[in-house]
Write an enzyme that holds these catalytic residues in place. Structure first.
Site, PDB file in Angstrom:
ATOM      1  N   LEU A 109       0.834  -1.093   0.060  1.00  0.00           N
ATOM      2  CA  LEU A 109      -0.109   0.070  -0.088  1.00  0.00           C
ATOM      3  C   LEU A 109       0.904   1.207   0.072  1.00  0.00           C
ATOM      4  O   LEU A 109       1.925   1.361   0.392  1.00  0.00           O
ATOM      5  CB  LEU A 109      -0.894  -0.092   1.173  1.00  0.00           C
ATOM      6  N   ASP A 110       0.522   2.112  -0.476  1.00  0.00           N
ATOM      7  CA  ASP A 110       0.982   3.575  -0.422  1.00  0.00           C
ATOM      8  C   ASP A 110       1.392   4.207   0.918  1.00  0.00           C
ATOM      9  O   ASP A 110       0.484   3.712   1.872  1.00  0.00           O
ATOM     10  CB  ASP A 110       0.430   4.674  -1.289  1.00  0.00           C
ATOM     11  N   LEU A 111       2.352   4.756   1.163  1.00  0.00           N
ATOM     12  CA  LEU A 111       2.486   5.378   2.303  1.00  0.00           C
ATOM     13  C   LEU A 111       1.330   5.980   3.044  1.00  0.00           C
ATOM     14  O   LEU A 111       1.113   6.060   4.325  1.00  0.00           O
ATOM     15  CB  LEU A 111       3.470   6.678   2.287  1.00  0.00           C
TER      16      LEU A 111
END
Ligand code: URA
Length: 235
Positions: A109-111
């Site tokens: 997942l993105d930050l």
């Protein structure tokens, strides 16, 4: 990253520093057990989760680990990072440092995305969940800056062309939940896919949260940042 299978005689020879002729003899003397059964075949295939005993002493025992994490925003989906706390760092209370080092992430997942992250040391399982052929559905809750319209549903279902990768995305389901909220269901995982798809409508994603990957649903009792081991459905 496929799980490597090895021959039993090669494994014992390397591990115990004895030649393969001697290994053959050990097997004939019934001194080796694999997963509780006396080994007789020098060519028996083993993998990293085979429990191997020589004269009743364990010479290999790795347990497969399957972990569900409720990822907070601001934590990076990487095994190591110089700037940010990683999802692996969050598991310090759940598994040993050695086990932490053996894990990999099943779909990043993105930050600034929160929600379900799965981790494992079993690449057969992770490959099954992430391979394009498996078409495993991943559910996301999305909050947008601007109102949604029915136009989005059609555009997501049709797929969008991404020039950088020269691909058209697989059909994506979009269920409008309210003016600014929807559920998106992906069966692939292109780089920043959801944000880029809404980007086509010039509509920034303000919150993104993954709720499930295939049959694995984020436990609603799992607090943000918390994790637990899970059992898996058969491979
Ligand atoms: N799509 C995105 O844009 N970001 C994620 O983290 C997951 C899907």
């Amino acid at each position: 990253m496929s799980i490597s299978r090895a021959r039993l005689d090669r494994f014992i020879s390397d591990k115990c520093q004895i030649n393969r002729k001697k290994v053959r003899l050990l097997l004939a003397q019934k001194r080796v057990r694999v997963d509780g059964i006396i080994a007789t075949d020098i060519a028996q295939a083993i993998d990293k989760f085979s429990v191997i005993l020589f004269d009743d002493k364990i010479i290999q025992q790795h347990k497969p680990l399957y972990i569900m994490l409720h990822k907070p925003i601001g934590i990076v989906c990487a095994t190591k990072d110089d700037k940010h706390v990683t999802v692996i760092d969050l598991l310090a209370d759940l598994v040993t440092p050695q086990e932490q080092a053996s894990l990999h992430i099943v779909g990043r997942l993105d930050l600034n995305t929160s929600g379900l992250v799965l981790l494992t040391n079993d690449s057969r399982w992770s490959e099954q969940l992430t391979s394009p052929q498996s078409k495993v559905a991943k559910h996301y809750l999305v909050t947008l800056e601007k109102p949604l319209t029915d136009e989005y549903i059609q555009a997501f279902a049709q797929g969008m062309y991404f020039a950088y990768e020269d691909i058209t995305t697989k059909p994506v389901s979009l269920n409008i939940l309210s003016k600014y909220h929807c559920e998106v269901i992906l069966t692939e995982g292109r780089y920043h896919q959801i944000k880029r798809m809404f980007g086509r409508f010039n509509n920034p994603v303000t919150e993104l949260h993954r709720t499930s990957i295939g049959c694995y649903v984020l436990d609603e009792h799992l607090k943000v940042g918390a994790s637990k081991t899970i059992s898996i459905t058969s491979l």
